[in-house]
Design a protein around this motif. Structure first.
Motif, PDB file in Angstrom:
ATOM      1  N   THR A 130       0.815  -1.230   0.000  1.00 36.22           N
ATOM      2  CA  THR A 130       0.000   0.000   0.000  1.00 36.22           C
ATOM      3  C   THR A 130       0.841   1.269   0.000  1.00 36.22           C
ATOM      4  N   ARG A 131       1.975   1.209  -0.702  1.00 39.57           N
ATOM      5  CA  ARG A 131       2.719   2.462  -0.824  1.00 39.57           C
ATOM      6  C   ARG A 131       3.081   2.672  -2.292  1.00 39.57           C
ATOM      7  N   ALA A 132       3.407   3.913  -2.626  1.00 40.66           N
ATOM      8  CA  ALA A 132       3.790   4.215  -4.001  1.00 40.66           C
ATOM      9  C   ALA A 132       5.196   3.681  -4.250  1.00 40.66           C
ATOM     10  N   ILE A 133       5.434   3.128  -5.440  1.00 38.37           N
ATOM     11  CA  ILE A 133       6.747   2.584  -5.786  1.00 38.37           C
ATOM     12  C   ILE A 133       7.546   3.677  -6.498  1.00 38.37           C
ATOM     13  N   GLY A 134       8.793   3.861  -6.074  1.00 36.19           N
ATOM     14  CA  GLY A 134       9.647   4.889  -6.680  1.00 36.19           C
ATOM     15  C   GLY A 134      10.042   4.550  -8.115  1.00 36.19           C
ATOM     16  N   ASN A 181      12.865   4.207  -9.714  1.00 39.58           N
ATOM     17  CA  ASN A 181      13.939   3.263 -10.041  1.00 39.58           C
ATOM     18  C   ASN A 181      13.879   1.961  -9.250  1.00 39.58           C
ATOM     19  N   GLU A 182      12.770   1.726  -8.573  1.00 37.54           N
ATOM     20  CA  GLU A 182      12.647   0.496  -7.795  1.00 37.54           C
ATOM     21  C   GLU A 182      12.230  -0.664  -8.679  1.00 37.54           C
ATOM     22  N   LYS A 183      12.597  -1.867  -8.228  1.00 37.35           N
ATOM     23  CA  LYS A 183      12.229  -3.061  -8.966  1.00 37.35           C
ATOM     24  C   LYS A 183      11.423  -3.975  -8.051  1.00 37.35           C
ATOM     25  N   PRO A 184      10.102  -3.767  -7.958  1.00 36.98           N
ATOM     26  CA  PRO A 184       9.298  -4.581  -7.049  1.00 36.98           C
ATOM     27  C   PRO A 184       9.196  -6.020  -7.530  1.00 36.98           C
ATOM     28  N   LYS A 185       8.864  -6.934  -6.616  1.00 40.80           N
ATOM     29  CA  LYS A 185       8.688  -8.356  -6.921  1.00 40.80           C
ATOM     30  C   LYS A 185       7.646  -8.589  -8.001  1.00 40.80           C
ATOM     31  N   CYS A 186       6.558  -7.825  -7.904  1.00 43.66           N
ATOM     32  CA  CYS A 186       5.446  -7.984  -8.825  1.00 43.66           C
ATOM     33  C   CYS A 186       5.523  -6.796  -9.778  1.00 43.66           C
ATOM     34  N   PRO A 187       5.953  -7.025 -11.016  1.00 36.20           N
ATOM     35  CA  PRO A 187       6.186  -5.883 -11.906  1.00 36.20           C
ATOM     36  C   PRO A 187       4.996  -4.926 -11.981  1.00 36.20           C
ATOM     37  N   GLY A 188       3.770  -5.481 -11.881  1.00 36.33           N
ATOM     38  CA  GLY A 188       2.579  -4.644 -11.983  1.00 36.33           C
ATOM     39  C   GLY A 188       2.484  -3.589 -10.883  1.00 36.33           C
ATOM     40  N   MET A 189       3.197  -3.810  -9.772  1.00 40.28           N
ATOM     41  CA  MET A 189       3.100  -2.877  -8.643  1.00 40.28           C
ATOM     42  C   MET A 189       3.536  -1.468  -9.007  1.00 40.28           C
ATOM     43  N   LYS A 190       4.451  -1.354  -9.957  1.00 39.76           N
ATOM     44  CA  LYS A 190       5.010  -0.030 -10.164  1.00 39.76           C
ATOM     45  C   LYS A 190       4.206   0.805 -11.150  1.00 39.76           C
ATOM     46  N   TYR A 191       3.246   0.194 -11.819  1.00 41.86           N
ATOM     47  CA  TYR A 191       2.482   0.957 -12.794  1.00 41.86           C
ATOM     48  C   TYR A 191       1.301   1.649 -12.177  1.00 41.86           C
ATOM     49  N   LYS A 192       1.009   2.831 -12.713  1.00 44.11           N
ATOM     50  CA  LYS A 192      -0.181   3.549 -12.310  1.00 44.11           C
ATOM     51  C   LYS A 192      -1.362   2.698 -12.757  1.00 44.11           C
ATOM     52  N   HIS A 193      -2.277   2.482 -11.852  1.00 41.31           N
ATOM     53  CA  HIS A 193      -3.318   1.507 -12.089  1.00 41.31           C
ATOM     54  C   HIS A 193      -4.659   2.125 -11.823  1.00 41.31           C
ATOM     55  N   TYR A 194      -5.669   1.557 -12.370  1.00 45.72           N
ATOM     56  CA  TYR A 194      -7.027   1.846 -11.935  1.00 45.72           C
ATOM     57  C   TYR A 194      -7.364   3.319 -11.991  1.00 45.72           C
ATOM     58  N   SER A 195      -6.619   4.103 -12.784  1.00 46.44           N
ATOM     59  CA  SER A 195      -6.842   5.534 -12.681  1.00 46.44           C
ATOM     60  C   SER A 195      -7.963   5.976 -13.610  1.00 46.44           C
ATOM     61  N   PRO A 196      -9.039   6.466 -13.014  1.00 48.06           N
ATOM     62  CA  PRO A 196     -10.110   7.041 -13.822  1.00 48.06           C
ATOM     63  C   PRO A 196      -9.667   8.418 -14.313  1.00 48.06           C
ATOM     64  N   ASN A 200      -5.560  -1.221  -1.412  1.00 48.81           N
ATOM     65  CA  ASN A 200      -4.544  -1.356  -2.450  1.00 48.81           C
ATOM     66  C   ASN A 200      -5.016  -0.732  -3.767  1.00 48.81           C
ATOM     67  N   ARG A 201      -6.271  -0.985  -4.159  1.00 46.76           N
ATOM     68  CA  ARG A 201      -6.796  -0.420  -5.427  1.00 46.76           C
ATOM     69  C   ARG A 201      -7.177   1.038  -5.274  1.00 46.76           C
ATOM     70  N   ALA A 244      -6.267   6.778  -6.443  1.00 43.75           N
ATOM     71  CA  ALA A 244      -6.112   8.147  -5.954  1.00 43.75           C
ATOM     72  C   ALA A 244      -4.675   8.642  -6.097  1.00 43.75           C
ATOM     73  N   ALA A 245      -3.835   7.834  -6.733  1.00 48.05           N
ATOM     74  CA  ALA A 245      -2.404   8.166  -6.805  1.00 48.05           C
ATOM     75  C   ALA A 245      -1.875   8.540  -5.411  1.00 48.05           C
ATOM     76  N   TYR A 246      -2.342   7.812  -4.412  1.00 45.91           N
ATOM     77  CA  TYR A 246      -1.909   7.953  -3.020  1.00 45.91           C
ATOM     78  C   TYR A 246      -2.245   9.313  -2.400  1.00 45.91           C
ATOM     79  N   LYS A 247      -3.259   9.998  -2.929  1.00 50.56           N
ATOM     80  CA  LYS A 247      -3.759  11.216  -2.265  1.00 50.56           C
ATOM     81  C   LYS A 247      -4.781  10.771  -1.212  1.00 50.56           C
ATOM     82  N   VAL A 248      -4.276  10.538  -0.006  1.00 52.84           N
ATOM     83  CA  VAL A 248      -5.109   9.997   1.069  1.00 52.84           C
ATOM     84  C   VAL A 248      -5.106  11.005   2.214  1.00 52.84           C
TER      85      VAL A 248
END
Ligand code: TXA
Ligand code: MG
Length: 338
Positions: A214-218, A220-235, A325-326, A331-335
């Protein structure tokens, strides 16, 4: 390209043939709709990336019609992986295992592991059976958009780009499967979903969340799940999560509505309807309903040309992580915690 629309199970043999011949078919699962192609056909896998506009370093999940077929795709199933398979497959869980040579590198984006899932949805399983091959399938949305939970959502994103869409009604769960990496020292949850951590702990007590859930990926980071680093679900709308108790959340949203006069404002509510000057959609009071409604609501706000969405949220139950998570990504982490 003309996109055929199939109703339920009616044309399942034809749909299976399209997959076997290297075509693309979108199909319902209990989580979200998938965009399927033969997992043994690297040309077909490439077509999935093109239709979605998906980055080529983001691997696909391979779907099987019986849990035991995982042995056709993997060299090694650890005892913990086997426990998860026994307890939760068919169902809303995906396991990452070491892949064998049969699966094309275009499906796994060059990784030596493969994500495998056996859906419980009967249409999905019938399609896999009819095609005679495991089916590689990401969610059937344009990359970056909310995942589709109805055939209408798939039509909005994929008409003219794929061979067929099977309409199996609304997806039960509404968020994607729980992804568990079983290749490390301990099992980790890379994406929370309908099979919760508490449920997984019943069979694998030391399983834990990956730290990136539940945090934004920087950059240059290489997360375990490649999908984690992409902007997702953005309306299209700018989404803000307003998190906290009922009174505080409502006061904060009302304050923000008055600050944003002139804009089309939407509220995704968990607590109740106390807002003037906003289009209201209900998320449901518990996490399970929130998960079921979230993606459809985000797409509905877009259809209504909403500029700003305020989403009420509180951690209600075991589904909270899957929703959070979604929602946080949308919200691009605007919480805002109140
Ligand atoms: O419920 C679901 O899982 C849906 C339905 C259609 O089955 N599928 C789905 O696929 O959500 P997709 O592609 O939208 O998300 C798959 C995620 C991506 O974040 C991807 O990076 C990750 O799984 N993934 C796939 N293979 C992986 C692997 N070998 N190692 C780590 N992560 C992997
Ligand atoms: Mg997806």
């Amino acid at each position: 390209m003309e996109t055929l629309i199939f109703k339920g199970i009616d044309n399942i043999e034809e749909a299976g043939r399209i997959i076997a011949d290297g075509g693309l078919v979108a199909f319902p699962t209990e989580t979200v709709y998938g965009l399927g192609a033969s997992a043994y056909d690297s040309g077909a896998a490439k077509k999935i990336y093109a239709a979605k506009g998906r980055p080529s370093d983001n691997p696909l999940i391979v779907h099987i019609d019986e849990p035991s077929r995982i042995y056709e795709l993997a060299d090694e199933i650890t005892p913990d992986a086997q426990k998860i398979i026994n307890a939760f497959m068919p169902g809303a869980v995906t396991v990452i295992v070491k892949k064998n040579a049969k699966i094309s590198g275009d499906v796994t984006a060059g990784l030596d592991t493969v994500a495998v899932r056996c859906p419980s949805n009967e249409i999905a399983r019938a399609l896999i059976k009819a095609s005679g091959v495991p089916i590689a399938a990401p969610s059937a949305n344009i990359s970056g958009k909310p995942s589709p939970t109805t055939a209408r959502h798939v039509m909005d994103d994929m008409t003219g780009k794929i061979d067929a869409i099977i309409d199996g009604g609304a997806c039960e769960v509404g968020v994607e499967s729980t992804i568990v990496d079983t290749t490390g020292e301990v099992c980790t949850v890379l994406r929370p979903g309908g099979v919760t951590l508490e449920m997984l702990r019943e069979v694998v007590p030391d399983i834990r969340y990956d730290k990136n859930i539940t945090r934004a990926i920087g950059e240059n980071e290489k997360p375990k799940c490649p999908g984690m680093k992409y902007k997702h679900y953005s309306p299209n709308a700018d989404v803000y999560v307003i998190e906290g108790g009922e009174k505080e959340v409502q006061a904060e949203i009302n304050r923000r509505i008055s600050e944003n006069k002139g804009k089309n404002i939407g509220v995704l509510f968990m607590y109740g309807a106390v807002y003037d000057g906003a289009v209201m959609l209900g998320a449901g009071g518990g996490g399970k309903e929130y998960a079921h409604n979230l993606f459809a609501a985000l797409r509905e706000f877009d259809r209504l040309n909403i500029d700003v969405v305020f989403a009420e949220f509180r951690e209600a139950d075991g589904w909270a992580q899957a929703v959070k998570n979604r929602l946080y990504k949308a919200a691009a982490y605007k919480v805002i915690h109140v």
